[in-house]
Design a protein around this motif. Structure first.
Motif, short mmCIF file in Angstrom:
data_model
loop_
_atom_site.label_atom_id
_atom_site.label_comp_id
_atom_site.label_asym_id
_atom_site.label_seq_id
_atom_site.Cartn_x
_atom_site.Cartn_y
_atom_site.Cartn_z
N ARG A 1 -56.30 -83.44 -29.45
CA ARG A 1 -57.31 -83.64 -30.51
C ARG A 1 -58.04 -84.96 -30.39
O ARG A 1 -59.08 -85.16 -30.99
N GLY B 1 -53.29 -87.29 -27.42
CA GLY B 1 -53.21 -85.85 -27.58
C GLY B 1 -54.55 -85.14 -27.42
O GLY B 1 -55.61 -85.77 -27.39
N ARG C 1 -39.47 -87.14 -24.58
CA ARG C 1 -40.66 -87.07 -25.41
C ARG C 1 -40.25 -86.86 -26.87
O ARG C 1 -39.13 -86.42 -27.16
N GLU D 1 -46.84 -90.04 -28.87
CA GLU D 1 -48.29 -90.00 -29.11
C GLU D 1 -48.79 -91.09 -30.07
O GLU D 1 -48.13 -91.40 -31.07
N ASP E 1 -48.12 -78.68 -19.54
CA ASP E 1 -47.36 -78.50 -20.78
C ASP E 1 -47.36 -77.01 -21.14
O ASP E 1 -48.30 -76.51 -21.75
N LYS F 1 -53.91 -85.81 -22.56
CA LYS F 1 -53.88 -84.35 -22.62
C LYS F 1 -55.29 -83.77 -22.73
O LYS F 1 -56.17 -84.37 -23.35
N GLN G 1 -49.04 -91.45 -25.28
CA GLN G 1 -49.67 -90.12 -25.17
C GLN G 1 -50.93 -90.08 -26.03
O GLN G 1 -50.90 -90.47 -27.19
C1 PEP Z 1 -47.61 -82.65 -28.67
O1 PEP Z 1 -47.41 -82.98 -27.50
O2 PEP Z 1 -46.71 -82.49 -29.52
C2 PEP Z 1 -49.01 -82.34 -29.08
C3 PEP Z 1 -49.42 -82.48 -30.34
O3 PEP Z 1 -49.74 -81.89 -28.05
P1 PEP Z 1 -51.32 -81.53 -27.96
O4 PEP Z 1 -52.04 -82.81 -28.22
O5 PEP Z 1 -51.47 -81.04 -26.56
O6 PEP Z 1 -51.61 -80.46 -29.00
#
Ligand code: PEP
Ligand code: MN
Length: 338
Positions: free
Chosen positions: A186, A184, A126, A164, A269, A207, A182
């Motif tokens: 947000r 994220g 990652r 991401e 995570d 996520k 990914q």
């Molecule tokens: C990340 O995986 O670095 C990240 C920004 O995760 P999240 O979207 O869960 O905050």
């Protein structure tokens, strides 16, 4: 609605049912299973007349799906799905670990981390090239150059890469370079981005939003699946609560809930879930014990100099130790870490 075909139904019978679904202006989704094929129906605003399908050849039964998500639901697809990232299968009885820094910072950093995590037994690399930072003055990521660094590390170390996408421009680039896109926390409810991820041709790591319910997470997954992309992996990464001893509160009860409601894999995570390096190893063990399909962990060769999320990044040495402990736990819950 879900149409379950009987065990002996052949391609002609399945096709006839799909054609009948299309004739109603609806969309059929064929879902082959170990024993029998099921056909999901979407595109309907209200209920669909079941009798028409029940009388067709090869149909065993017609099930009304009540959840607001269908394609991702276990009601629609009884067997657990396996999602492949490069040549790494996620789901089933395996246990997958994705690891690497929060952000790609340099060739040397990625090379060092990739070598160490691979040696420790991780399966996927990652690293963020596009970073959704809370402050506009924080490091925003290396962008396209970061993707190229990751792609070079994939070739050198033989690890698929996950990174991401934060908007539609970066999504196109990420889909071109990465093995898994990914989305994220947000952006969990950025519906136009989810739809685009559903058309990008790569598996998606979705996520959980900072204050999203699990139904909302499942419905976000439904947006991706509804565009024709069934390769979705959910990720619990902690949610906002009143607790301030950790960055977020890691909700491990999400794992059995998602596994009951959905056929898709779920990762945990513990890095973003706790925000504290010393809490990452114990929560990794706890996540493995609760039965998740794998972990995504931030590892940095020099966490104190990291450009993003240093306080929650473990060192390669700490990661080695964590992997040994997690591997021991996976065997207790009937999984194996190859
Ligand atoms: C990340 O995986 O670095 C990240 C920004 O995760 P999240 O979207 O869960 O905050
Ligand atoms: Mn991070």
């Amino acid at each position: 609605m879900l149409i379950v075909m009987d065990m002996h139904a052949g391609p002609a019978e399945i096709e006839a049912v799909c054609n009948e679904i299309r004739a109603h202006g609806l969309i059929p989704h064929e879902m082959p299973g170990a024993q029998r094929t099921a056909i999901g129906i979407t595109g309907n605003k209200g209920s669909v007349e079941a009798a028409r399908f029940e009388s067709m050849r090869g149909v065993m039964r017609v099930i009304h799906v009540t959840a607001p998500y269908k394609l991702v639901s276990r009601e629609f697809h009884e067997d657990s799905s396996i999602v492949k990232v490069g040549n790494v299968p996620i789901g089933g009885t395996g246990f997958v670990v994705m690891a690497g820094p929060c952000a790609v910072e340099s060739v040397g950093q990625i090379d060092e981390v990739a070598e160490r995590i691979k040696k420790a037994g991780a399966h996927v690399l990652r690293g963020g090239a596009f970073k959704p930072r809370t402050s506009p003055y924080s490091f925003q990521g290396m962008g396209l150059e970061g993707l190229k660094i990751l792609a070079a590390a994939r070739e050198k170390h033989g690890l698929p890469i996950v990174t991401e996408a934060i908007d539609s421009e970066s999504l196109d680039q990420v889909a071109e370079y990465a093995d898994m896109v990914q989305i994220g926390a947000r952006n969990m409810q950025n519906f136009s981005l989810l739809k685009r991820a559903g058309r990008c041709g790569k598996p998606v790591l979705l996520k959980r939003g900072l204050s999203a319910t699990l139904d909302e997470l499942l419905m976000a997954g439904e947006y991706i699946a509804n565009e024709g992309n069934p390769n979705i992996v959910f990720c619990e990464r902690g949610v906002r609560t009143f607790a301030d001893h950790t960055r977020n509160t890691l909700d491990l009860s999400a794992v059995p809930f998602i596994q009951r409601m959905s056929h898709l894999p779920i990762l945990v995570d513990p890095s973003h879930g706790t925000g504290k390096r010393n809490k990452v190893p114990p929560l990794s063990c706890a996540a493995a014990a609760v039965g998740c399909d794998g972990l995504i962990i931030e590892v940095h060769p020099h966490p104190d100099a990291a450009m993003s999320d240093g306080p929650q990044s473990v060192t390669p040495d700490q990661f080695d130790d964590l992997m040994k402990r997690v591997a021991a736990i996976t065997t207790v819950v009937g999984r194996h870490m190859n």
